[in-house]
Motif scaffolding. Structure first.
Motif, PDB file in Angstrom:
ATOM      1  N   MET A   1       0.851  -1.203   0.000  1.00 56.43           N
ATOM      2  CA  MET A   1       0.000   0.000   0.000  1.00 56.43           C
ATOM      3  C   MET A   1       0.880   1.243   0.000  1.00 56.43           C
ATOM      4  O   MET A   1       1.907   1.293   0.662  1.00 56.43           O
ATOM      5  N   ARG A   2       0.467   2.237  -0.711  1.00 57.79           N
ATOM      6  CA  ARG A   2       1.234   3.475  -0.809  1.00 57.79           C
ATOM      7  C   ARG A   2       1.246   4.177   0.537  1.00 57.79           C
ATOM      8  O   ARG A   2       0.200   4.418   1.137  1.00 57.79           O
ATOM      9  N   SER A   3       2.405   4.554   1.027  1.00 53.77           N
ATOM     10  CA  SER A   3       2.519   5.183   2.340  1.00 53.77           C
ATOM     11  C   SER A   3       2.425   6.688   2.235  1.00 53.77           C
ATOM     12  O   SER A   3       2.655   7.276   1.172  1.00 53.77           O
ATOM     13  N   VAL A   4       2.118   7.329   3.367  1.00 50.96           N
ATOM     14  CA  VAL A   4       2.102   8.792   3.421  1.00 50.96           C
ATOM     15  C   VAL A   4       3.506   9.325   3.192  1.00 50.96           C
ATOM     16  O   VAL A   4       3.719  10.343   2.545  1.00 50.96           O
ATOM     17  N   TYR A   5       4.535   8.585   3.696  1.00 47.74           N
ATOM     18  CA  TYR A   5       5.922   9.005   3.509  1.00 47.74           C
ATOM     19  C   TYR A   5       6.275   8.990   2.027  1.00 47.74           C
ATOM     20  O   TYR A   5       6.894   9.911   1.501  1.00 47.74           O
ATOM     21  N   GLY A   6       5.841   7.922   1.344  1.00 47.89           N
ATOM     22  CA  GLY A   6       6.112   7.829  -0.078  1.00 47.89           C
ATOM     23  C   GLY A   6       5.462   8.956  -0.850  1.00 47.89           C
ATOM     24  O   GLY A   6       6.026   9.488  -1.808  1.00 47.89           O
ATOM     25  N   GLU A   7       4.255   9.363  -0.426  1.00 48.94           N
ATOM     26  CA  GLU A   7       3.576  10.483  -1.082  1.00 48.94           C
ATOM     27  C   GLU A   7       4.341  11.772  -0.861  1.00 48.94           C
ATOM     28  O   GLU A   7       4.445  12.625  -1.730  1.00 48.94           O
ATOM     29  N   GLU A 258      -6.759  13.156  -8.130  1.00 49.78           N
ATOM     30  CA  GLU A 258      -6.289  12.299  -9.217  1.00 49.78           C
ATOM     31  C   GLU A 258      -5.165  12.970  -9.994  1.00 49.78           C
ATOM     32  O   GLU A 258      -4.222  12.302 -10.448  1.00 49.78           O
ATOM     33  N   ALA A 259      -5.262  14.291 -10.167  1.00 51.68           N
ATOM     34  CA  ALA A 259      -4.200  15.018 -10.853  1.00 51.68           C
ATOM     35  C   ALA A 259      -2.895  14.949 -10.071  1.00 51.68           C
ATOM     36  O   ALA A 259      -1.806  14.931 -10.649  1.00 51.68           O
ATOM     37  N   VAL A 260      -2.998  14.876  -8.746  1.00 51.70           N
ATOM     38  CA  VAL A 260      -1.819  14.816  -7.886  1.00 51.70           C
ATOM     39  C   VAL A 260      -1.237  13.414  -7.830  1.00 51.70           C
ATOM     40  O   VAL A 260      -0.026  13.215  -7.991  1.00 51.70           O
ATOM     41  N   SER A 261      -2.089  12.428  -7.602  1.00 56.04           N
ATOM     42  CA  SER A 261      -1.615  11.078  -7.284  1.00 56.04           C
ATOM     43  C   SER A 261      -1.953  10.019  -8.318  1.00 56.04           C
ATOM     44  O   SER A 261      -1.606   8.853  -8.135  1.00 56.04           O
ATOM     45  N   GLY A 262      -2.668  10.380  -9.378  1.00 56.59           N
ATOM     46  CA  GLY A 262      -3.020   9.398 -10.394  1.00 56.59           C
ATOM     47  C   GLY A 262      -3.925   8.318  -9.832  1.00 56.59           C
ATOM     48  O   GLY A 262      -4.840   8.605  -9.044  1.00 56.59           O
ATOM     49  N   GLU A 263      -3.667   7.076 -10.209  1.00 57.79           N
ATOM     50  CA  GLU A 263      -4.505   5.970  -9.760  1.00 57.79           C
ATOM     51  C   GLU A 263      -4.426   5.758  -8.253  1.00 57.79           C
ATOM     52  O   GLU A 263      -5.335   5.198  -7.645  1.00 57.79           O
ATOM     53  N   ALA A 265      -4.864   7.827  -6.072  1.00 58.61           N
ATOM     54  CA  ALA A 265      -5.873   8.646  -5.392  1.00 58.61           C
ATOM     55  C   ALA A 265      -7.010   7.795  -4.848  1.00 58.61           C
ATOM     56  O   ALA A 265      -7.645   8.159  -3.850  1.00 58.61           O
ATOM     57  N   GLU A 266      -7.242   6.645  -5.472  1.00 59.15           N
ATOM     58  CA  GLU A 266      -8.346   5.786  -5.045  1.00 59.15           C
ATOM     59  C   GLU A 266      -8.094   5.153  -3.683  1.00 59.15           C
ATOM     60  O   GLU A 266      -9.037   4.791  -2.983  1.00 59.15           O
ATOM     61  N   ILE A 267      -6.824   4.988  -3.303  1.00 59.96           N
ATOM     62  CA  ILE A 267      -6.523   4.350  -2.026  1.00 59.96           C
ATOM     63  C   ILE A 267      -6.114   5.347  -0.945  1.00 59.96           C
ATOM     64  O   ILE A 267      -5.896   4.962   0.198  1.00 59.96           O
ATOM     65  N   LEU A 268      -6.006   6.630  -1.314  1.00 56.19           N
ATOM     66  CA  LEU A 268      -5.662   7.652  -0.324  1.00 56.19           C
ATOM     67  C   LEU A 268      -6.946   8.170   0.305  1.00 56.19           C
ATOM     68  O   LEU A 268      -7.790   8.748  -0.373  1.00 56.19           O
ATOM     69  N   THR A 269      -7.088   7.958   1.588  1.00 56.38           N
ATOM     70  CA  THR A 269      -8.325   8.354   2.256  1.00 56.38           C
ATOM     71  C   THR A 269      -8.388   9.841   2.532  1.00 56.38           C
ATOM     72  O   THR A 269      -9.476  10.409   2.635  1.00 56.38           O
ATOM     73  N   LEU A 270      -7.221  10.501   2.642  1.00 56.57           N
ATOM     74  CA  LEU A 270      -7.167  11.928   2.941  1.00 56.57           C
ATOM     75  C   LEU A 270      -6.023  12.566   2.163  1.00 56.57           C
ATOM     76  O   LEU A 270      -5.041  11.894   1.833  1.00 56.57           O
ATOM     77  N   PRO A 271      -6.125  13.866   1.875  1.00 58.91           N
ATOM     78  CA  PRO A 271      -4.986  14.540   1.247  1.00 58.91           C
ATOM     79  C   PRO A 271      -3.791  14.565   2.199  1.00 58.91           C
ATOM     80  O   PRO A 271      -3.960  14.699   3.409  1.00 58.91           O
ATOM     81  N   GLY A 272      -2.590  14.418   1.642  1.00 57.96           N
ATOM     82  CA  GLY A 272      -1.378  14.423   2.453  1.00 57.96           C
ATOM     83  C   GLY A 272      -0.403  15.495   2.006  1.00 57.96           C
ATOM     84  O   GLY A 272      -0.777  16.442   1.303  1.00 57.96           O
ATOM     85  N   ASN A 273       0.856  15.346   2.377  1.00 58.54           N
ATOM     86  CA  ASN A 273       1.858  16.389   2.118  1.00 58.54           C
ATOM     87  C   ASN A 273       2.024  16.701   0.639  1.00 58.54           C
ATOM     88  O   ASN A 273       2.155  17.861   0.247  1.00 58.54           O
TER      89      ASN A 273
END
Length: 312
Positions: A1-7, A258-263, A265-273
């Motif tokens: 799963m994509r991490s907040v740190y990775g974002e 979606e413009a920020v994170s692409g696909e 975005a579907e697994i990100l529950t909240l906006p991050g850094n």
């Protein structure tokens, strides 16, 4: 799963997601007032609507109030044509009556929202302004009196000219408005033949139109009824922007996510850094409106946000 740190460490996209509003021939005029429109503010709470005007009448489109919009996406840009329901004579009386019957069948709803005639000023029942009533002619009888069974869903105010203005409860109005289909566009064409003919071929087709209720605070993109979006908690906005009358709600559309994170975005529950960096980079004018400084800091704190999911 994509991490907040990775974002957080991923590079911020240079692709800016934006809305562009079509300007009709009546853009600078509002029916019955003759006043000129102001510059767009980008805030959901500014009552003059800014540059968000009905393409056909020039009336302001206010966030939080239902409106139709035809959208054509061109890359990262979305061209938007607004149409207020009132421009098409909507809502229809029969549709309002159906919703009213549904509401009145639930005692809790009726008790919570009912308003008696004693709460209305005398000028509500006498000397009604034609201009003030023009948006909802369908809820009046032949003598110009408001249908009593609709009192409980109606909030009454006065505009800057002292005219009586009525605003149906937004949820109530949503239930009474038809979906944008072929019949609605035929109504649009019949009522405003010249303006309708000026629309691009795509915008003369029903699939481009939807019923909306909100705007993304940052991009200006409309947010449809039942569409997933993100918002700063109401209590955070209230506690940190008491003197800022320009803001009453801060929302973020899923399209921007979606413009920020692409696909992802579907697994990100909240906006991050990464999302916050994107917003600060591409929407500087909107970010500058986040005053005082404590509101600005809270908006770019992940714990201040909540995801709003479509109702099932």
């Amino acid at each position: 799963m994509r991490s907040v740190y990775g974002e957080a460490i991923a590079p911020v996209s240079d692709m800016r997601r934006m809305a562009y509003y079509a300007v009709g021939k009546n853009h600078g005029q509002m029916r019955g007032s003759g006043s000129r429109s102001g510059n767009g503010s980008g805030s959901n709470g500014v009552m003059n609507g800014g540059n968000r005007k009905c393409y056909f009448t020039g009336e302001p489109v206010i966030g939080g109030r239902p409106f139709y919009a035809g959208c054509v996406q061109q890359g990262l840009r979305t061209l938007i044509v607004f149409c207020l329901p009132s421009a098409l004579g909507l809502p229809r009386r029969e549709d309002l009556e159906k919703v009213t019957e549904m509401e009145m069948s639930t005692p809790q709803q009726m008790i919570a929202g009912q308003r008696s005639t004693d709460e209305l000023s005398r000028r509500t029942l006498t000397g009604l302004s034609t201009a003030a009533l023009s948006q909802h002619d369908s809820i009046y009888n032949d003598e110009g009196f408001v249908l009593s069974e609709l009192f409980h869903s109606t909030a009454w105010t006065e505009d800057e000219n002292g005219n009586l203005c009525e605003s149906l409860n937004a949820d109530f109005l949503l239930q009474a408005l038809p979906d944008p289909d072929r019949d609605l566009l035929l109504n649009m064409q019949k009522t405003f033949p010249e303006q309708f003919a000026s629309l691009s071929p795509q915008l003369r087709r029903p699939h481009c139109w939807r019923l909306y209720v909100k705007f993304c605070f940052f991009s200006g993109l409309p947010i449809a009824d039942g569409e997933m979006y993100y918002k700063v908690l109401d209590e955070v906005v209230t506690a940190n922007s008491k003197k800022n009358k320009m803001i009453d709600e801060i929302t973020l559309s899923h399209e921007v996510m979606e413009a920020v994170s692409g696909e992802s975005a579907e697994i990100l529950t909240l906006p991050g850094n990464k999302t916050f960096q994107y917003l600060q980079k591409h929407y500087k004018q909107q970010c500058a409106k986040l005053t005082p400084q404590k509101l600005y800091k809270k908006v770019f704190d992940r714990s201040s946000w909540v995801r709003v999911m479509p109702e099932v």
